[in-house]
Design an enzyme around this catalytic site. Structure first.
Site, PDB file in Angstrom:
ATOM      1  N   TYR A 139       0.831  -1.209   0.000  1.00 22.80           N
ATOM      2  CA  TYR A 139       0.000   0.000   0.000  1.00 22.80           C
ATOM      3  C   TYR A 139       0.864   1.258   0.000  1.00 22.80           C
ATOM      4  CZ  TYR A 139      -4.180  -2.829   0.942  1.00 22.80           C
ATOM      5  OH  TYR A 139      -5.224  -3.728   0.855  1.00 22.80           O
ATOM      6  N   PRO A 175     -16.330  -2.629   0.153  1.00 16.30           N
ATOM      7  CA  PRO A 175     -17.731  -2.824   0.538  1.00 16.30           C
ATOM      8  C   PRO A 175     -18.652  -1.677   0.148  1.00 16.30           C
ATOM      9  CG  PRO A 175     -16.462  -2.144   2.453  1.00 16.30           C
ATOM     10  CD  PRO A 175     -15.469  -2.383   1.340  1.00 16.30           C
ATOM     11  N   GLY A 205     -18.258   4.243  -3.509  1.00 13.75           N
ATOM     12  CA  GLY A 205     -19.264   5.303  -3.397  1.00 13.75           C
ATOM     13  C   GLY A 205     -20.355   5.263  -4.437  1.00 13.75           C
TER      14      GLY A 205
END
Length: 323
Positions: free
Chosen positions: A61, A231, A235
C-alpha cells in the site's frame, strides 16, 4: 455459523475494519510528508471514536508508505498499540529489473515481507497476516514452514488469506494445522458474485458468476472470518456521479437514499448494513482516509435491515427478479 471473534490482549475485533490503503500519499517512491502523518493521526482518531479497532494494511500500500506513516502514529502515541489490532498482507510483488509483476508465497518472501512490515510499523508483532492473492506456484508445505517460524518467533499471532477459493484454502490447510482466521474478498452491493453463486445453483446463469462456488459456505463452516474489501463500491450508491451507469445502479442508489432518509442515517450506513445483515458475519473493510466519510459509515453496525429491505436492495442491484 459465524467466525470465532478475534481476540488479543483483551480486545475483540470490531465489526468494521479501517483499510489503510490510502494512507501515506501517492504510489511512488517519494517520501511521506508531515501532512500525510497528520492525516493518519486524524483517521486513526476517527476510527477509534467510532469503535473501530482493527486496522488493515498490506506491504504494497502506497509502496510501503501506508505502514510507515502508521508506524509514526504509533511511535508518537505510547499505549496505542495495546488498544488496537493490526493486520497486514503480503505476497504481491511489483515488476522489477528481474521479472514482471507476480505473486510470491515462497518461504523466503513471506518471512522477509513480515520483517519489512514490522520495521515500517515499528512493532514487534502482527495480530494477523494475510496472503494477499493466490500464487499459482504455492507449495503448501513451504507456506506452513514460514507460518510456523513466524509464529514461534512471536512475530505473527494469526494467519489468514485474501481472494482465495475454498479449494485453495483446503490445499493450504493440508499443510498448516492451525486455523486460518480470515478470508478477505471483494463483496458489496455492486459485486454480487458471493450471493449469486448460491442463488444460481442449478441455473444456467450460474456458470458465469465468477465467484468460486462453495467458498462462502466453506468459510462459514470452518469459522473463517469473511472480510469484505470494496464494501462501499467506491461510493457508487452513496454519492458518486451516476452518469453513464445502468438503470439498475441508478434505481439502487435511489433506494439506498430512501432507506437512509427513512432510518435517519447515511447512505454509507445502509450499504454496509446490507452486508452486515448476512448471517456469515461479514466484516467490511472501509478503505478511506476521509474522517467524515468514516463517521458516515459508523451507524451501519447499529442498523437492522428487514429481510424485505435486504432483498429489495439485492434484487434492485442484480437488475432482475429472483430466478
Amino acid at each position: 455459523m459465524n467466525a470465532l471473534p478475534l481476540q488479543h490482549h483483551g480486545l475483540t475485533a470490531s465489526r468494521l475494519v479501517l483499510g489503510c490503503m490510502h494512507l501515506g500519499g501517492t504510489w511512488d517512491r517519494s517520501a511521506p510528508t508531515a501532512e500525510h502523518v497528520q492525516r493518519a493521526h486524524e483517521v486513526v482518531d476517527a476510527a477509534l471514536a467510532q469503535g473501530i479497532n482493527l486496522f488493515d494494511h498490506a506491504d504494497i500500500y502506497t509502496l510501503g508508505k501506508s505502514e510507515q506513516v502508521f508506524g509514526q502514529v504509533l511511535k508518537a502515541r505510547p499505549g496505542l498499540r495495546e488498544r488496537i489490532l493490526l493486520q497486514s498482507k503480503c505476497g504481491i510483488r511489483f515488476p522489477d529489473e528481474s521479472a514482471p509483476g507476480r505473486y510470491d508465497f515462497s518461504r523466503e518472501h513471506i518471512v522477509s515481507s513480515v520483517e519489512g512490515i514490522l520495521s515500517r510499523l515499528g512493532v514487534e508483532s502482527l495480530d494477523i497476516l494475510l496472503l494477499h492473492r493466490p500464487d499459482p506456484l504455492m507449495e503448501p508445505d513451504e507456506v506452513a514452514e514460514a507460518f510456523r517460524g513466524l509464529k514461534a518467533s512471536g512475530k505473527v499471532r494469526h494467519f489468514g488469506v485474501s481472494n482465495m477459493s475454498a479449494g485453495q484454502i483446503k490445499l493450504l490447510r493440508a499443510a498448516w494445522d492451525e486455523p486460518l482466521v480470515a478470508n478477505q474478498l471483494e463483496m458489496s452491493l455492486e459485486k454480487l458474485g458471493w450471493v449469486e453463486s448460491g442463488v444460481l445453483v442449478n441455473q444456467p446463469p450460474g456458470a458465469h458468476v465468477g465467484f468460486p462456488e462453495g467458498t462462502l459456505e466453506y468459510c462459514r463452516l470452518e469459522r473463517i472470518q469473511l472480510q469484505a474489501w470494496g464494501p462501499l463500491a467506491q461510493g457508487l450508491y452513496s454519492g458518486r456521479s451516476l452518469e453513464g451507469q445502468p438503470e439498475s445502479v441508478r434505481e439502487t442508489a435511489a433506494l439506498v437514499g430512501r432507506l437512509a432518509e427513512a432510518k435517519q442515517t447515511t447512505r454509507e450506513a445502509i450499504v454496509l448494513a446490507w452486508l452486515l445483515k448476512h448471517p456469515a458475519g461479514i466484516q467490511p473493510v472501509i478503505g478511506t482516509s476521509n474522517a467524515g466519510r468514516l463517521a458516515a459509515c459508523a451507524d451501519a453496525s447499529r442498523l437492522s435491515l428487514t429481510r424485505e429491505e435486504w432483498y429489495a436492495l439485492y434484487v434492485s442491484s442484480r437488475g432482475a427478479r429472483m430466478p
